[in-house]
Design an enzyme around this catalytic site. Structure first.
Site, PDB file in Angstrom:
ATOM      1  N   ASP A 115     -10.234   6.060  -0.853  1.00  0.00           N
ATOM      2  CA  ASP A 115      -9.271   5.153  -1.484  1.00  0.00           C
ATOM      3  C   ASP A 115      -8.141   5.984  -2.083  1.00  0.00           C
ATOM      4  O   ASP A 115      -8.124   7.210  -1.945  1.00  0.00           O
ATOM      5  CB  ASP A 115      -9.959   4.269  -2.543  1.00  0.00           C
ATOM      6  CG  ASP A 115      -9.346   2.875  -2.584  1.00  0.00           C
ATOM      7  OD1 ASP A 115      -8.123   2.789  -2.828  1.00  0.00           O
ATOM      8  OD2 ASP A 115     -10.058   1.879  -2.348  1.00  0.00           O
TER       9      ASP A 115
ATOM     10  N   HIS B  40      -4.475   1.987   0.629  1.00  0.00           N
ATOM     11  CA  HIS B  40      -5.580   2.655  -0.091  1.00  0.00           C
ATOM     12  C   HIS B  40      -5.768   4.088   0.416  1.00  0.00           C
ATOM     13  O   HIS B  40      -6.902   4.549   0.567  1.00  0.00           O
ATOM     14  CB  HIS B  40      -6.889   1.853   0.064  1.00  0.00           C
ATOM     15  CG  HIS B  40      -6.869   0.545  -0.676  1.00  0.00           C
ATOM     16  ND1 HIS B  40      -7.173   0.434  -2.014  1.00  0.00           N
ATOM     17  CD2 HIS B  40      -6.558  -0.714  -0.261  1.00  0.00           C
ATOM     18  CE1 HIS B  40      -7.067  -0.832  -2.397  1.00  0.00           C
ATOM     19  NE2 HIS B  40      -6.688  -1.554  -1.353  1.00  0.00           N
TER      20      HIS B  40
ATOM     21  N   GLU C 252      -4.987  -5.203   1.303  1.00  0.00           N
ATOM     22  CA  GLU C 252      -3.973  -4.938   0.283  1.00  0.00           C
ATOM     23  C   GLU C 252      -2.949  -3.893   0.732  1.00  0.00           C
ATOM     24  O   GLU C 252      -2.689  -2.925   0.034  1.00  0.00           O
ATOM     25  CB  GLU C 252      -4.659  -4.471  -1.010  1.00  0.00           C
ATOM     26  CG  GLU C 252      -5.607  -5.523  -1.560  1.00  0.00           C
ATOM     27  CD  GLU C 252      -6.380  -5.049  -2.789  1.00  0.00           C
ATOM     28  OE1 GLU C 252      -6.457  -5.833  -3.745  1.00  0.00           O
ATOM     29  OE2 GLU C 252      -6.900  -3.923  -2.800  1.00  0.00           O
TER      30      GLU C 252
ATOM     31  N   THR D 281     -15.803   0.404  -8.525  1.00  0.00           N
ATOM     32  CA  THR D 281     -16.045   1.291  -9.664  1.00  0.00           C
ATOM     33  C   THR D 281     -14.796   1.754 -10.425  1.00  0.00           C
ATOM     34  O   THR D 281     -14.826   2.782 -11.073  1.00  0.00           O
ATOM     35  CB  THR D 281     -16.833   2.531  -9.195  1.00  0.00           C
ATOM     36  OG1 THR D 281     -16.096   3.180  -8.151  1.00  0.00           O
ATOM     37  CG2 THR D 281     -18.212   2.149  -8.694  1.00  0.00           C
TER      38      THR D 281
HETATM   39  C1  ACM Z   1     -11.024  -5.485  -1.948  1.00  0.00           C
HETATM   40  O1  ACM Z   1     -11.530  -5.821  -3.016  1.00  0.00           O
HETATM   41  N1  ACM Z   1      -9.765  -5.042  -1.892  1.00  0.00           N
HETATM   42  C2  ACM Z   1     -11.753  -5.586  -0.709  1.00  0.00           C
END
Ligand code: ACM
Length: 546
Positions: free
Chosen positions: A181, A250, A313, A456
């Site tokens: 990420d 991400h 996103e 997290t």
């Molecule tokens: C997510 O919570 N962006 C999959």
């Protein structure tokens, strides 16, 4: 008092005693399950649970014990049942008949739960007795998963292995391993070592949604040997590890390691804050090739037929401003940046398909169309699940309104992690994996199951994972394993018994009367969402899926 609740359980005469003389005999095809069960029970029994001598016939359930022999025998046998189904008969002896290793493993987990909670300790506990019983059981859904986000906060290998044991105790069978990420890259890639040399470490972290930074470096990653170990450890517990390499958003940690993957001339650092970022991969050929290299190594490490490539996103600002992204759009005859994302995901979906693997992506991958065979992990409420199933895609329900275990468990001010939305253990128990809109629709058969999410950002340690995941993960397990329909008073009773097991294991779950004083995080106020704000968010997210 088994969690998740089995399909059927009845009392039977007799009682089984586990002690140092107990033996364990298994069909050779179930030898791995037998080895695992010996490993769990031997320290408690004080004996080794050796097989019968081999000169005797297999013990018959209900027979008198032979003189001088152990108090009872555990037998694991194959029978004509579906692979994950089992039947467990406990009398003088305990016999598990299963369709395959998975069924035998689930039956063995049930047998452990029938023993007193001391069976979950790691030292001899005297004679442990199980009253005679008969259990018939099989899962409602084949995909019973949990997302474990080790990117936002790293969990040590040992914490991951322990979490796998806890998933297995609850008969979950898919670990969706969120390995990359903006805030960290956690998988060693030999051809691109800076992904972990640089991308696995960040300067500091945001401690809460109030914006405070902690000034403390954070990081870590798994070597390829670690990952092979995690995969094999999970497999022995009937859990498939499905890795996630989140693309093309991400990805700030990867861009920090290799700036040529991004869209800016200025270098980036591994991200220290939370929220949806603007930094996304560029769409140059070299970047596509880079991630093909990454996937080649990921496919070597993870034998799972499914690979998650995220797709969630993705902010398009940088592609709008990028001459090379615009050139790619023109070359391919695409309408806009949304179609560019769709092209990007399809391209990697094709790369996986050519290597015999199936792409899984978050529900944004539906936007702009999706290759058949791709699996949709629906997270923004349930609209994505409905749309995907109706378009013929397999679906995993990961609804963020019911299954995000980073949400606070109570509206009270004392909760340690101030994520606004409240999601109680009862809310999770009420979750139904088949979305209401699909009930009675043949497309409902596309719902493979569901996944809860241990995200997290605000869960900064293994201890905090315990607090946030439990006991809600136990409630989730019932929604995917047990027959449809809910019985909250019954669940509360089962859970009360189950918490004694978690105590014996040493799980620091949230207690019904609230956090213990050291579990709170003073000075960080909560920020509860109103139901209206929450609905508005969902509407905005999913308007393009209708
Ligand atoms: C997510 O919570 N962006 C999959």
């Amino acid at each position: 008092m088994i969690v998740p609740k089995p399909v059927k359980q009845e009392p039977r005469p007799g009682a089984f005693v586990l002690d140092e003389r107990t033996s364990l005999t298994a069909d050779p095809l179930l030898s791995e399950v037998a080895a695992w069960l010996r490993g769990e029970l031997a320290p408690v029994a004080g004996g080794e649970l050796l097989p019968g001598t081999g000169t005797e016939p297999l013990p018959v359930t209900g027979a008198e014990p032979l003189p001088g022999r152990g108090s009872g025998t555990i037998t694991l046998r194959l029978g004509d049942l579906p692979p994950e189904a089992y039947r467990l008969t406990v009398g003088q002896d305990a016999e598990i008949v299963a369709g395959g290793p998975a069924g035998a493993f689930h039956g063995a987990q049930t047998l452990r739960q029938l023993l007193p909670p001391a069976a979950f300790r790691k030292a001899p506990a005297g004679r442990l007795t199980v009253a005679g019983t008969y259990v018939e059981d099989a899962p409602r859904f084949p995909w019973r998963g949990c997302v474990l986000d080790v990117a936002r906060h790293f969990l040590t290998k040992h914490e991951v292995l322990r979490f796998i044991d806890l998933m297995a105790l609850h008969k979950l069978n898919v670990l969706h391993f969120h390995l990359t990420d903006d805030q960290g890259w956690r998988v060693e890639i030999r051809r691109h070592p800076r992904l972990t040399e640089v991308g696995a470490w960040r300067r500091e972290s945001q401690t809460g949604w109030n914006g405070a930074m902690d000034g403390r470096p954070h990081g870590g990653y798994y070597t390829q040997d670690d990952l092979r170990e995690i995969v094999a450890y999970a497999a022995r517990r009937q859990i498939m590890v499905v890795p996630e390499i989140d693309l093309p958003g991400h990805t700030q940690a990867a861009i920090a390691a290799y700036p040529e993957l991004g869209n800016l001339d200025t270098p980036l650092e591994v991200r220290t804050t939370w929220g949806v970022g603007v930094n996304v991969l560029n769409v140059e050929d070299t970047t596509l090739k880079f991630f093909e290299d990454v996937l080649d190594e990921v496919l070597e490490l993870f034998p799972s037929p499914y690979i998650v490539l995220g797709g969630d996103e993705v902010r398009k600002d940088q592609w709008r401003a990028s001459p090379s992204a615009q050139r790619r759009i023109a070359e391919l005859g695409l309408r806009d940046e949304e179609e560019l994302q769709s092209w990007f995901i399809r391209r990697f979906g094709g790369y996986l398909a050519a290597r015999g693997r199936r792409l899984v992506g978050w529900d944004e991958i539906l936007e702009g169309g999706l290759a058949p065979g791709a699996v949709v992990a629906s997270w923004r409420g349930e609209l994505g699940a409905v749309a995907a199933a109706r378009r013929g895609h397999d679906v995993i329900n990961c609804s963020n309104t019911s299954l995000y275990l980073d949400y606070r468990q109570d509206p009270g001010e004392q909760e340690p992690v101030p994520f606004g939305t409240v999601l109680t253990v009862e809310d999770v128990y009420a979750f139904e994996p088949i979305p209401a809109e699909l009930r009675g629709d043949p497309a409902a058969a596309r719902v493979l199951g569901a996944q809860c999410g241990v995200w997290t950002e605000l869960i900064d340690s293994g201890r905090r994972v315990d607090y946030m995941a439990f006991p809600r993960l136990a409630a989730f397990a019932e929604t995917v394993w047990s027959p449809a329909g809910r019985d909250l008073p019954g669940f509360r009773e089962r859970l009360a018994a189950h918490l004694r097991r978690l105590d014996a294991i040493g799980v620091e779950y949230r207690r019904a009367d609230g956090p213990l004083p050291w579990q709170t995080r003073p000075g960080v106020p909560g920020r509860p969402e109103t139901p209206e704000r929450w609905q508005a968010k969902l509407d905005a997210w999913t308007s393009n899926l209708r």
